[in-house]
Design a protein around this motif. Structure first.
Motif, mmCIF file in Angstrom:
data_model
loop_
_atom_site.group_PDB
_atom_site.id
_atom_site.type_symbol
_atom_site.label_atom_id
_atom_site.label_comp_id
_atom_site.label_asym_id
_atom_site.label_seq_id
_atom_site.Cartn_x
_atom_site.Cartn_y
_atom_site.Cartn_z
ATOM 1 N N THR A 67 0.804 -1.216 0.000
ATOM 2 C CA THR A 67 0.000 0.000 0.000
ATOM 3 C C THR A 67 0.839 1.268 0.000
ATOM 4 N N LEU A 71 -9.798 -1.809 -3.969
ATOM 5 C CA LEU A 71 -10.068 -3.208 -3.640
ATOM 6 C C LEU A 71 -8.793 -4.045 -3.591
ATOM 7 N N ASN A 75 -5.225 -0.428 -0.886
ATOM 8 C CA ASN A 75 -5.794 0.843 -0.436
ATOM 9 C C ASN A 75 -4.911 1.425 0.666
ATOM 10 N N ARG A 99 -6.948 2.185 4.103
ATOM 11 C CA ARG A 99 -7.890 1.193 4.628
ATOM 12 C C ARG A 99 -7.771 1.077 6.141
ATOM 13 N N SER A 100 -8.879 0.701 6.749
ATOM 14 C CA SER A 100 -8.924 0.502 8.200
ATOM 15 C C SER A 100 -8.506 -0.934 8.533
ATOM 16 N N LYS A 127 -10.410 -3.230 9.866
ATOM 17 C CA LYS A 127 -11.465 -4.145 9.433
ATOM 18 C C LYS A 127 -11.365 -4.417 7.932
ATOM 19 N N GLN A 128 -11.118 -3.379 7.163
ATOM 20 C CA GLN A 128 -10.959 -3.550 5.715
ATOM 21 C C GLN A 128 -9.747 -4.419 5.394
ATOM 22 N N ARG A 129 -8.675 -4.255 6.173
ATOM 23 C CA ARG A 129 -7.484 -5.081 5.949
ATOM 24 C C ARG A 129 -7.782 -6.552 6.227
ATOM 25 N N GLU A 188 -10.753 -8.073 6.024
ATOM 26 C CA GLU A 188 -11.613 -8.576 4.951
ATOM 27 C C GLU A 188 -10.821 -8.807 3.674
ATOM 28 N N TRP A 189 -9.903 -7.880 3.380
ATOM 29 C CA TRP A 189 -9.078 -8.038 2.174
ATOM 30 C C TRP A 189 -8.209 -9.292 2.291
ATOM 31 N N LYS A 235 -10.296 -12.400 1.616
ATOM 32 C CA LYS A 235 -10.635 -12.478 0.186
ATOM 33 C C LYS A 235 -9.416 -12.874 -0.644
#
Length: 594
Positions: free
Chosen positions: A187, A463, A466, A469-470, A472-474, A476-477, A480
């Protein structure tokens, strides 16, 4: 007139009057039922007409309501429908041509293809429309009249730009444990420093917030971030170690010994290491298992880089060759003789089209990897010890304690550098920061963050990587990315081959199956006539049936051969048309023809 009409009518009726039979009682019930049916049909038709009128009125009301909704003033929209998209923008995001639809009897396959084409068209139009939301463009440094941009110092650039951009130029004076190897996270937010004498530090370089700082009490050869900014690998004197962002040792992998250089493949979760014992090893970070260990038999491996397009590893050797490797083969995919002396550094651009190498013969060469041919060659008086390519195609080359940045190396011949900067010690590590106009330089006296306008990609994919990103987003990423992990068996020189059928191996498997079974399971069964009674299975009748089936098979073979011939003729015609179209084009050299 009326009286005459009635007189003639009555006269004709009297003349042509036919005597009808008397009505019986059993016929009266039938007539009454017929009358009732007629009356019901009339009522039904009347109700249908009323329903049609009501539907038409409702449609009119809906149209009026929609027309009112189009504008607040009540007027209709002068530009109905969606806004048109320019063709050049659509061509920019076009991924594939339309698929030829199968014959009519493949209904389900036809529906699937039409749905996929509709989805791809919608995605193409949306991407073309959303291109307007990416207004950021890479701005390069431009000097005044008769002023070279390479003479502009970093202090002048830091004073001219805004405060946040000016803060990205800084020096870390670390004279005790240098020289330093450098690595930015995917990132571009976190920076990892590894000193030759054991100093290890990671921090958020924009906010200058320190995450961890330790001394491993052992020499460090290379450092590399893994799939997230909470784990990194360190190649120490003996073995390979994995630490978290707090400096806690997670793993000590003793299978990977004497590691000199490392590369991480983010979409495969593979850590590739090159050792002093001439071994190229792959470690699956998600499972912790060794995927492949290849003995290259080329001596000490201290020059290494990866192709981001197809995840192929490039290794430079002391005999002037560059070899390309994948974990699926024990031999090199490609061997290229690039320099007369040893190779000092290798770099590959983001799209995987060009490779830049520097050698002991003091030359810097640019190669086209697609054709495996050299494009240009430059002579540097002191040679280049480290190379790095940015996301926008800028090349940085370190010669001693001087860092030079070049622009458009493979498109036009370069005569002078785009930028130049002198650091305090000899350079040991170079890397451009993703999505930022920053070049990180690790040298003997510490670390320097340079400002290089136009180096980073201004628009990031939220996506994939990022920077904002927070936690939580990290998380989820990460989940995935693990679900979408690409297997190492799919690494190849040409990634487009994955969508094609491997006919050679299919035929080979078919032959092996025939040899093992003793017969061809896919071959057409020989026709055996059934036995029929009543004298229909005589020798002559059986032969007639055999000839009839053979005749049908022969017709199928002839039909197929005719279709193939027609296809070949069509392809030949298309080729001839293309040649004719190319021959009609005028070139700039036509004026020299007599």
């Amino acid at each position: 007139m009326k009286s005459e009409a009635t007189f003639t009518d009555s006269h004709v009726e009297k003349k042509n009057k036919v005597k009808r039979p008397s009505v019986r009682y059993w016929n009266e019930s039938q007539k009454e039922s017929q009358k009732e049916d007629k009356s019901k049909d009339g009522e039904n038709t009347g109700e249908a007409a009323v329903q049609q009128d009501r539907r038409a009125q409702k449609r009119k009301q809906k149209d009026e309501m929609s027309a009112e909704k189009k504008s607040f003033s009540g007027k209709s929209d002068p530009f109905p429908g969606s806004a048109p998209i320019p063709k050049d923008r659509l061509q920019k995001f076009k991924r594939k041509d339309k698929i030829k639809k199968p014959p009519c009897h493949f209904h389900k396959l036809k529906q699937v293809i039409t749905r996929s084409e509709e989805a791809s068209d919608l995605a193409l139009k949306q991407a073309a429309r959303f291109d307007l939301l990416l207004p950021e463009d890479a701005g390069f440094l431009e000097g005044d009249e008769d002023e070279d941009t390479c003479t502009i110092s970093q202090e002048d650039i830091a004073e001219a730009v805004d405060i946040t951009s000016g803060a990205k130029y800084f020096n870390l004076k670390l004279t005790q444990f240098g020289p330093y190897r450098v690595d930015y996270s995917k990132t571009g937010r976190q920076l990892l420093l590894g000193g030759r004498r054991g100093h290890l530090a990671c921090f958020d370089w924009q906010t200058k917030q320190l995450m961890c700082e330790i001394n491993v009490m052992e020499s460090i050869n290379d450092v590399k971030w893994l799939h997230t900014d909470s784990m990194f690998a360190v190649a120490q004197k003996q073995w390979l170690y994995v630490y978290d962002s707090n400096g806690i040792e997670l793993h000590c992998i003793r299978k990977f010994n004497d590691v000199l250089r490392m590369q991480f493949l983010p979409y495969h979760f593979l850590l590739a290491t090159a050792s002093a014992t001439s071994f190229l090893q792959y470690l699956d970070v998600s499972t912790g298992k060794e995927v492949a260990a290849i003995c290259t038999k080329t001596g000490r491996l201290d020059v290494m880089c990866q192709n981001p397009h197809n995840a192929i590893i490039h290794l430079g050797h002391s005999n002037g060759t560059v070899t390309l490797w994948s974990p699926n083969q024990k031999e090199a995919l490609v061997k290229m003789l690039c320099h007369q002396g040893g190779v000092r550094s290798v770099a590959v651009d983001k799209m995987g089209n060009y490779m830049v190498t520097s050698g002991m013969d003091k030359k810097l060469k640019v190669f086209d990897i697609r054709a495996l041919k050299p494009l240009t060659s430059y002579f540097l008086p002191a040679g280049a010890s480290c190379l790095s390519l940015s996301q926008r195609g800028l090349l940085s080359a370190a010669t001693g304690d001087v860092v030079q940045v070049y622009r458009d190396v493979w498109s036009t011949p370069v005569t002078k550098p785009y930028m130049a900067h002198r650091v305090r010690g000899s350079v040991w590590g170079l890397q451009f920061c993703p999505f930022e106009d920053v070049l990180g330089v690790g040298h003997g006296e510490g670390f320097t963050s340079m400002l290089v306008p136009g180096a980073g990609e201004p628009n990031f994919d939220g996506l994939d990587a990022n920077p904002y990103r927070s936690a939580k987003q990290r998380q989820e990423w990460e989940v995935k990315a693990l679900l979408e992990k690409i297997q190492p068996e799919l690494i190849s020189l040409d990634p487009t081959e994955l969508g094609q059928v491997d006919r050679a191996t299919f035929e080979q498997r078919h032959q092996e199956k025939v040899q093992s079974l003793g017969f061809d399971p896919h071959a057409k069964e020989k026709f055996v006539p059934k036995f029929k009674k009543k004298g229909r299975s005589s020798a002559g009748a059986v032969e007639r049936r055999k000839k009839q089936v053979a005749h049908v098979d022969q017709r199928d073979v002839i039909r197929k051969s005719v279709e193939d011939k027609v296809k070949m003729e069509e392809q030949q015609k298309r080729k001839e048309e293309k040649k004719a179209a190319l021959s009609r084009r005028k070139s700039a050299l036509d004026r020299f023809k007599k």
